[in-house]
Write an enzyme that holds these catalytic residues in place. Structure first.
Site, PDB file in Angstrom:
ATOM      1  CB  CYS A 258      -4.339 -23.511  36.727  1.00  0.00           C
ATOM      2  SG  CYS A 258      -2.910 -24.548  37.105  1.00  0.00           S
TER       3      CYS A 258
ATOM      4  CD  GLU B 155      -4.227 -27.818  38.394  1.00  0.00           C
ATOM      5  OE1 GLU B 155      -5.051 -26.893  38.172  1.00  0.00           O
ATOM      6  OE2 GLU B 155      -3.165 -27.943  37.788  1.00  0.00           O
TER       7      GLU B 155
ATOM      8  CG  ASN C 106      -1.300 -24.632  31.235  1.00  0.00           C
ATOM      9  OD1 ASN C 106      -1.417 -25.858  31.181  1.00  0.00           O
ATOM     10  ND2 ASN C 106      -1.591 -23.958  32.327  1.00  0.00           N
TER      11      ASN C 106
END
Length: 463
Positions: A268, A234, A137
């Site tokens: 995120c 993460e 992303n």
């Protein structure tokens, strides 16, 4: 999943890559080990000079790399250029500050004397070869925020990138090579996910960092734990965006739109759940839906486009399923909720606002990785905080209030790695980044990020 560049705006397969076989992976592991043996002995000045040259290469190649990212995963071209610039900025930040962040530490004299030593210091030493398993992303930024501090600390890096952004992965390898880094200091591994376990278990790999899904994090953490190797994770996020009565509602709405659809909603740290106090709920929700409805969806290479396609066909299917489940259970799509007309070849989805969401709906608990927002009505601050925490994730959060007491309450009680007041969550090289609960553990960026992959060594000398 094949390692290939597939343009999500058209569905066209642009290029397919042959995964590295065992011999090719072994060659790169051996090269990384040899590179670390020498690179660990370089000075901060030498490492900084290399990293600044890498930043210069990013600046010079900004347009080419930005177009590569846009073609591979669909982010609007303006956002892609900004990502390249942000990476160059982070490289220079670490080049300038790493010597201070990793300087020897000297305990209090009284504690040194009490220990019976003549002197004590704490030194940060590199761990070795660090494997990074990275997502698509933010295909450049996610890697650089690991690579810049890791290299400045004297480690070397291996990158296993997402299978749909191979060109970006190879472009970054080229940037480090052209900057003059010794051979083997930063290498891309074109391998599938099934090959990751073998690399983590290899004796030459000292640690692993992963940004990605909760499932991928569990798998990597399990292998790293079995090998007793350091890991930083993460993972997902379902960040709350809380709007309280003292907020500037117009400013909150403007920020909310950007916070939800940045990177086509595939971030995120994008705000995903909008929790709005009853006193301002109607005004916020109406304006928010209007602004989301007006966004320009289209070709991500077009300068005027604000929202491009989802990166993968499956990603769009996942969003469609979440929205369909919510609507079937009583949620209302105030805007969007469908594919746009006239964009049939790519994986596009309209910016969507859902109201009337309940805990019985999947989207209440699952991360929506696309341009879909859920809006909740809260009758009090207590209810807003409870809703904010009603998620398995805890990456970051946004709160809009001018009341100091409310701010302190949110800092104390919201379960997240960050609380951003009257603005949008964003990562910056100077501030630690990471989450709690199922959003992972460890921190990236700042002094915390550069120290994650260091051997924190106590040096004790007797009289």
């Amino acid at each position: 999943m094949a390692i290939a560049t597939v343009n999500p705006a058209t569905g066209e397969t642009v290029e397919t890559f042959t995964p590295y076989d065992d011999a090719a992976v072994e060659q790169r592991l051996a090269l990384a080990e040899d590179a670390f043996t020498a690179f660990r002995l370089t000075s901060f000045d030498e490492r900084a000079a290399l990293l600044r040259r890498a930043a210069d290469r990013l600046d010079a190649d900004q347009e080419e790399i930005a177009r590569t990212m846009t073609i591979e995963m669909g982010k609007p071209i303006g956002a892609a250029r900004a990502e390249v610039a942000k990476c160059a900025k982070a490289m220079r930040w670490y080049a300038d500050r790493a010597p201070g962040l990793l300087a020897d530490e000297h305990p209090e004299a009284a504690d040194v004397a009490d220990s019976g030593a003549s002197s004590v210091l704490v030194r940060y030493r590199p761990l070795g070869v660090v494997l990074a398993v990275m997502p698509w992303n933010f295909p450049l930024w996610q890697v650089v925020r690991f690579a810049a501090p890791a290299l400045m600390a004297g480690n070397v890096g291996l990158l296993k990138h997402a299978s749909n952004v191979p060109r970006t992965a190879l472009a970054l390898e080229r940037v480090f090579r052209e900057a003059g880094y010794p051979r083997g200091c930063f290498q891309t591994l074109l391998i599938g996910s099934k090959a990751v376990e073998g690399v983590i278990r290899d004796r030459r790999v000292a640690a692993v960092t992963l940004t990605g899904s909760e499932g991928a994090g569990r798998s990597v953490a399990a292998v790293a734990g079995d090998e007793v190797k350091k890991s930083v994770l993460e993972l997902g996020g379902s960040d709350p965006f809380v709007v309280l009565p003292s907020a500037d509602v117009a400013a909150a709405v403007k920020c909310a739109v950007t916070a939800r659809v940045q990177n086509n909603g595939q971030s995120c740290i994008a705000a995903k759940r909008f929790i709005v106090h009853a006193e301002v709920y109607a005004a916020f929700t109406a304006a928010f839906a209007d602004r989301m409805r007006e966004l320009r969806v289209g070709d991500p290479l077009a300068e005027e486009t604000e929202v491009g396609p989802l990166a993968t066909r499956q990603g769009r299917a996942d969003i469609e399923e979440l929205v369909a489940d919510a609507v079937a259970r009583g949620a209302v799509a105030e805007c969007g909720g469908a594919r746009p007309e006239g964009l049939d070849d790519g994986w596009f989805y309209l910016p969507t606002v859902l109201t009337g969401v309940t805990p019985q709906m999947r989207i209440h608990h699952e991360e929506a990785f696309g341009p879909v927002a859920t809006v909740y009505r809260a009758e009090s601050l207590d209810e807003a905080v409870a809703l904010a925490n009603d998620t398995p994730f805890g990456l970051s959060s946004n709160v809009w209030t001018s009341d100091a007491a409310e701010q302190e309450r949110c800092i104390r009680d919201i379960e997240a790695g960050g609380v951003f007041f009257n603005g949008m969550t964003a990562s910056h090289p100077a501030f630690p980044f990471g989450g709690v609960k199922r959003s992972g553990y460890g921190r990236e960026l700042s002094e915390h990020g550069i120290r994650e992959f260091c051997n924190v060594t106590t040096v004790w000398r007797a009289r």
